[in-house]
Design an enzyme around this catalytic site. Structure first.
Site, short mmCIF file in Angstrom:
data_model
loop_
_atom_site.label_atom_id
_atom_site.label_comp_id
_atom_site.label_asym_id
_atom_site.label_seq_id
_atom_site.Cartn_x
_atom_site.Cartn_y
_atom_site.Cartn_z
CG ASP A 80 -21.76 -29.68 -44.84
OD1 ASP A 80 -21.79 -28.87 -45.74
OD2 ASP A 80 -22.03 -29.44 -43.69
CG PHE A 114 -24.93 -24.96 -34.90
CD1 PHE A 114 -25.83 -25.82 -34.29
CD2 PHE A 114 -24.71 -23.71 -34.34
CE1 PHE A 114 -26.50 -25.43 -33.14
CE2 PHE A 114 -25.37 -23.32 -33.19
CZ PHE A 114 -26.27 -24.18 -32.58
CG ASP A 115 -22.38 -30.49 -40.16
OD1 ASP A 115 -21.66 -29.99 -41.03
OD2 ASP A 115 -23.11 -31.46 -40.37
CE LYS A 116 -25.18 -26.02 -45.90
NZ LYS A 116 -26.14 -26.31 -46.92
CB VAL A 141 -24.25 -29.04 -32.68
CG1 VAL A 141 -25.51 -29.89 -32.75
CG2 VAL A 141 -24.15 -28.36 -31.33
#
Length: 928
Positions: free
Chosen positions: A15, A605-607, A802
Site C-alpha cells: 500500500d 482494515f488497511d493491510k 483501522v
C-alpha cells in the site's frame, strides 16, 4: 536500496507504494519535482497527488543511496538515513517530528488548533433538491465542532454572498460539513469555494477559542452557571464546560472581547480560570482553590453530629424546645455552609440553581418550624456533594496519574558534565542520560547504548520492548537495563505523554449524543421546576390545604425535581471510560467517539502495517533451468541494492544472509509500479512484476511459477539479464501476531462485516484475508479508492476504519470512527484518528470496542436512573406521599448511584496478551 534517489514503486504488495507521493506542504502539487536532482537516469515518478500535508511523517524511511543530492528546502519529518556522499542541503530544524509545513504551536494555553485531517470538498445535491456544496468543517473553520458560536458567524457571512440561499451543518457523511445551497446560474462552484475559504479564514482569524481550567466548581450545576454567565458577555459566542475534567472552552470574537474580560467575568461569578499547562490534567493549585475541598467532609461530619445531638436532646433531655432548635440551626449552618455561599452568589446574578432551591427549601422548612427536616436536608445535600467530589476527584487523578509518570528533572549532558535540569528547561537537540531504573524524561532518539524499555505508560504493553541506537523513546517509559544517551526531539510540553493527557482531559468537552441529550433536558427541567414550585403551593392553598403543609409539599417537589443526578450522569461515565482506555494504551479523543464506536457494526482494515507487520521477507527463490540460486539472487540483489523500496530491501537482506556477494549496479531506472531496470557490468537487468515484461515473450514455465506463487499469497519479481530469464523471486509480508484472534474476537462482539482494503494485488490480498479470517478483501486500491470503499460500507451501517495513520488518513477521515495504530511513534496517527491504539498491538481493538459499548450502556443506565428516580419523586411529592427527608435521601442517593456507576468503568483493564511469534504470509514452497 534505491540508489541515486531512485523512487521505486513496485506495485507489488505495498500500500505504501502510494504513500510516497511527497507533498512537501507546498500549496502546489509537486511543482518542486524538478528540484530533485537524482542520480543518473532515474526517472522519478511522483505521479500522485496526496492532498494531505502530513508531509513526511512517513514510517518508511527513505534511505538515499550514494550521490543523492536532494535540495529539499523544507522541514523534513521523515527519518532520512542518508547514504554516503549525500549532500542534502536542508538548512533547518529536523527536530520537528511533524509533517512538513505543519504549523504546530503547542502552546495549549491558546489553542492553536492541532492540524486535523481536512477532507476535500464534496458536491452532493441539497436535501430538498437543488445544488449544494459541502466543505469539511475542519478545513473551513479549524477547531470548530458544532453549529453554534463561530459556526453561526461563518453561516451569516456566507449567506450574505450572492447566489447563496442557505448554509447549515450537515453530518450525514459521518463527519461535520458546511453545506452551502446555491444557485448555479448566479454563482459558480469555484467562486463559491474561494469565497468560502476567504470568509472561513476571516472568521477563523477573528473568532477564536480558548481552553481554561476552572477552579471552584462545586457541583455539575456550576457548569451551567458558568456557561450561562459567560454566554451573556458581549463577544462570547459559546462557553462550554466539561465539569468532570474541569475544563472550559470558550469561542469568542477577538475584536469585541479579550481573554482578560472572560477571566474577569468568571471571577465575578466566583470561579478562577487558569490556562492549563500542557500535559497536566489537574490544576497547579489545589482543586477549588483554598480551603473548600479540605473543609467539605469535616463540615458534613459536624453537621451530622449536631443533627443527631439535636434529635437526642429533643427526645430524651427534656430541655426547652429552644435548645434542640439552636443545635439544628448550627447543624444547618455547617452542613449548608457551601450551599448557602453558592446560592447567595447565584441570587446576586439573578439566577436560580439547584443549590438555591435546596437552601430555600431548608430555610422554608425552618421558618415553618420543621428545623429537623431543614437541617437533615442540608446535611444530606452536603454529604452527597462531598462524596460526589471525592469520586470525581478519583477519576481526575487517574488521568493525572498518566502524566505523573513523567520525571520532573532530567540529567542533561552540558559541556562535558551531567547536570540535573527541570524538564521544562531542556531544549531540542540536547542529550539526556537515562540510567537503568530511571524513567525517560523527554521524547527523543537513542544515540548511545541499548536497553529494553517498559512502555506501559504510553502503549499499555507491560512487557519491556528492546531498543537500540536510532530507536525512538518516549517520556514516562522506564529504562530496564543499560545506560542510554538520548537526543531530545520534543520539548516536554509536546511529548506524546503530554498530548495524551491533554486529549484525555479535553475528551469530555467533545460531547456525544447522550451527553447533549442530558444537558438539553437539564436546561429545560430546572426553570420548569422553579415555576412549578411557586405555582403548586398556591394551587394547594386555594384547594384548601393548610399553608404549612402546602409549602412543605412544594419543598419536597423542589428536591424531587432538581436534576442533580442528570447533570452528572454522563460526564462521570465519559471521564472514567476515557481514563480507563488511556491507561490501557487506547486514546479516545472525545465522548462522541465513545458513542460512535459503540455503534460500529463493520470494520475496514488497511493491510500493510495493520494486519501485517509491513516488513516483507524473501520466501521463495525459483531459478530457471540451468541457473544457480546464487546467480539469480546475486543479480537481483545487485539491482535492488539501488532501491529503497521495502521489497527491494527484502531481496538485499536475503542475499546478505546467504553470503552472496552482489556487485553494485548502476544507471538505475524505476519503472513506476512495475519494477526497476539497471546495469550490472555491461548487462541490462530487469527486475519486476510480469507487467514489466509486457509485449515480450515470457517463457511459459516462468509465467506458471508466477501464478503459483501469487496463489500462495506472495508478491513476485521476475529477473531477466540481457534478455535471458533467470527465474522468479517470491516475497511476502509477515502477518501480525494475533491478527486472526482479533478478527475472531470482533466477530464474537457482533461485528457483521470485516473487510481488508489493500493496494496490493488481488490474489495476495485474498490469500491474507483468508488466513486472517476476514469476510472480504478489496484490492488493488489507490488511497482515493479506499475512501470510496469506506463510504460505500458506511451506507449500510456504522463503519470503523483501522490503519496505521500514515497513508490512510483520508480513509480514516471518511469512516464514522477512524482508528489508528502505533500512535506513540506517528504524529500523523495522533492527529488524524478519533481513536488511537498507542502500541502496534491489534488486540487493543476489541478492548476499545468493548469499553465503548460498556460506557454507552452505563450512560444509558445513568439517564434511566436519574430520570426514573426524579419521576417517581415528583409524582410522590405532588400527591403528598413523601416527606422532605425521604425525597432528599433518594435524590442524593440517585446522584451518588450514577457517579458510582460511572466510576465502575475506571476498573476496566485490557486483557493480557501473549506475544505470539510473527507468522510469515504465504505458503512456503520448496526452495528451488
Amino acid at each position: 536500496m534505491h540508489g541515486p534517489g531512485c523512487k521505486h514503486d513496485h506495485d507489488h504488495g505495498h500500500d505504501h507504494a502510494h504513500a510516497h507521493g511527497h507533498d512537501h506542504g507546498h500549496g502546489h502539487e509537486h511543482a518542486h519535482a524538478e528540484k530533485h536532482e537524482h542520480g543518473p537516469g532515474c526517472s522519478h515518478d511522483h505521479g500522485h497527488d496526496h492532498g494531505h500535508a502530513h508531509g513526511h511523517a512517513e514510517k518508511h524511511e527513505h534511505e538515499h543511496g550514494p550521490g543523492c543530492s536532494h535540495d529539499h528546502g523544507h522541514a523534513h519529518a521523515a527519518k532520512h538515513e542518508h547514504g554516503p556522499g549525500c549532500s542534502h542541503d536542508h538548512g533547518h530544524d529536523h527536530g520537528h517530528e511533524h509533517g512538513a509545513g505543519c504549523d504546530h504551536d503547542h502552546d495549549h494555553g491558546h489553542h492553536h488548533h492541532k492540524p486535523k485531517r481536512i477532507r476535500p470538498p464534496g458536491h452532493r445535491p441539497a436535501e430538498g433538491g437543488g445544488a449544494a456544496l459541502q466543505l469539511d468543517l475542519e478545513g473551513a473553520l479549524p477547531g470548530e465542532t458544532d453549529d453554534v458560536g463561530r459556526f453561526e458567524k461563518l453561516e451569516a457571512a456566507i449567506e450574505a454572498h450572492r447566489g447563496v440561499t442557505d448554509v447549515h451543518l450537515r453530518r450525514d457523511a459521518g463527519h461535520p460539513e458546511v453545506c452551502i445551497h446555491y444557485k448555479p446560474e448566479v454563482v459558480s462552484v469555484s467562486q463559491l469555494l474561494t469565497a468560502a475559504q476567504r470568509i472561513g479564514a476571516e472568521v477563523a482569524a477573528r473568532y477564536k477559542h480558548q481552553t481554561w481550567f476552572v477552579r471552584g466548581m462545586t457541583s455539575a450545576d456550576a457548569a451551567t452557571a458558568i456557561e450561562h454567565g459567560l454566554g451573556k458577555l458581549k463577544g462570547v459566542l459559546t462557553a462550554s464546560v466539561a465539569y468532570a475534567s474541569e475544563r472550559l472552552v470558550v469561542e469568542y470574537d477577538s475584536e469585541e472581547v479579550t481573554l482578560k474580560d472572560v477571566e474577569a467575568k468568571a471571577k465575578q461569578l466566583g470561579y478562577a480560570l487558569e490556562v492549563p499547562s500542557s500535559g497536566h490534567a489537574c490544576s497547579h493549585h489545589a482543586h477549588g482553590g483554598g480551603l473548600a475541598p479540605l473543609l467539605e467532609m469535616p463540615l458534613v461530619v459536624v453537621s451530622g453530629v449536631l443533627l443527631v445531638a439535636g434529635w437526642a436532646i429533643e427526645k430524651f433531655a427534656g430541655l426547652p424546645a429552644l435548645v434542640p432548635t439552636i443545635v439544628w440551626a448550627l447543624s444547618m449552618a455547617s452542613g449548608g455552609f457551601f450551599a448557602i455561599r453558592g446560592s447567595l452568589k447565584s441570587l446576586l446574578q439573578l439566577r436560580v440553581d439547584i443549590e438555591t432551591m435546596m437552601v430555600v427549601a431548608a430555610l422554608g422548612a425552618a421558618v415553618l418550624g420543621a428545623w429537623f427536616e431543614g437541617a437533615f436536608l442540608l446535611f444530606l445535600f452536603a454529604a452527597g456533594h462531598a462524596l460526589e467530589h471525592r469520586a470525581m476527584d478519583r477519576a481526575r487523578r487517574s488521568i493525572e496519574s498518566l502524566g505523573a509518570l513523567r520525571p520532573e528533572m532530567a540529567r542533561v549532558r552540558r559541556s562535558g558534565d551531567v547536570v540535573e535540569v527541570p524538564v521544562g528547561d531542556v531544549q531540542r537537540g540536547e542529550r539526556v542520560v537515562v540510567r537503568p531504573g530511571d524513567r525517560v524524561p523527554l521524547d527523543g532518539i537513542i544515540r548511545e547504548g541499548k536497553s529494553s524499555l517498559e512502555q506501559a505508560a504510553i502503549t499499555g504493553e507491560s512487557l519491556p520492548v528492546p531498543k537500540k541506537a536510532g530507536d525512538e523513546v518516549f517520556s514516562g517509559t522506564i529504562n530496564c537495563e543499560g545506560l542510554l544517551e538520548v537526543e531530545v526531539t520534543r520539548l516536554s510540553s509536546e511529548s506524546v505523554l503530554a498530548r495524551v493527557v491533554d486529549m484525555v482531559a479535553e475528551a469530555e468537552a467533545q460531547k456525544g449524543p447522550n451527553q447533549r441529550f442530558a444537558q438539553r433536558l437539564e436546561r429545560t427541567v430546572a426553570p420548569l421546576v422553579m415555576i412549578g414550585a411557586v405555582v403548586f403551593p398556591v394551587v394547594l392553598v386555594l384547594l384548601g390545604t393548610p399553608v404549612k403543609e402546602a409549602i412543605l409539599r412544594a419543598v419536597s417537589l423542589l428536591v424531587a425535581a432538581s436534576p442533580c443526578a442528570l447533570a452528572i450522569s454522563t460526564p462521570s461515565a465519559v471521564l472514567s471510560a476515557v481514563a480507563a482506555a488511556a491507561r490501557g494504551g487506547v486514546l479516545v479523543k472525545g465522548g462522541i467517539y465513545l458513542e460512535l464506536l459503540a455503534k460500529v457494526n463493520a470494520i475496514a482494515f488497511d493491510k500493510t502495517g495493520t494486519l501485517t507487520v509491513g516488513r516483507p521477507k524473501l520466501l521463495s527463490t525459483v531459478p530457471a533451468q540451468g541457473v544457480s540460486r546464487e546467480e539469480l539472487l546475486g543479480t537481483a540483489a545487485s539491482v535492488e541494492s539501488l532501491s529503497a523500496h521495502p521489497l527491494a530491501r527484502a531481496v538485499v537482506e536475503a542475499a546478505a544472509e546467504g553470503g552472496i556477494q552482489a556487485p553494485a549496479g548502476s544507471d538505475c531506472e524505476a519503472i513506476h509500479g512495475k519494477g526497476i531496470r539497471a546495469k550490472v557490468g555491461a548487462d541490462t537487468v530487469d527486475v519486476g512484476s510480469l507487467a514489466l515484461f509486457e509485449g515480450d515473450a515470457v517463457p511459459a514455465e516462468i509465467a506458471a511459477e508466477v501464478s503459483k506463487l501469487e496463489e500462495a499469497g506472495q508478491t513476485t519479481m521476475v529477473v531477466r539479464r540481457s534478455g535471458r530469464y533467470l527465474g522468479v523471486l517470491g516475497v511476502a509480508d509477515t502477518l501480525r501476531a494475533g491478527a486472526r484472534n482479533v478478527v475472531h474476537t470482533l466477530k464474537d462482539y457482533g461485528i457483521e462485516r470485516t473487510v481488508m482494503l489493500s493496494g496490493d494485488n488481488a490474489k495476495v490480498a485474498k490469500s491474507i484475508a483468508e488466513q486472517v479470517g476476514l469476510d472480504e478483501a478489496k484490492a488493488p486500491l489507490m488511497p482515493a479508492d479506499k475512501v470510496a470503499a469506506v463510504r460505500e460500507m458506511g451506507r449500510k451501517g456504522s463503519v470503523a476504519m483501522v490503519g496505521d495513520g500514515v497513508n490512510d488518513a483520508p480513509a480514516l477521515a471518511a469512516a464514522a470512527v477512524g482508528v489508528a495504530m502505533g500512535g506513540a511513534g506517528s504524529d500523523a496517527a495522533l492527529e488524524t484518528a478519533d481513536v488511537v491504539l498507542m502500541s502496534d498491538d491489534l488486540s487493543k481493538l476489541p478492548f476499545a470496542l468493548g469499553l465503548a459499548r460498556q460506557a454507552t450502556h452505563v450512560m444509558q443506565q445513568n439517564l434511566v436512573i436519574a430520570l426514573g428516580i426524579s419521576g417517581i419523586l415528583i409524582i410522590a411529592a405532588v400527591f403528598g406521599l413523601t416527606h422532605i427527608s425521604h425525597a432528599v435521601v433518594l435524590h442524593e442517593g440517585s446522584t451518588l448511584l450514577v457517579v458510582a456507576n460511572g466510576l465502575r468503568l475506571l476498573a476496566i483493564r485490557p486483557p493480557a496478551m501473549k506475544r505470539a511469534p510473527e507468522a510469515a504470509v504465504g505458503v512456503q514452497p520448496a526452495v528451488g
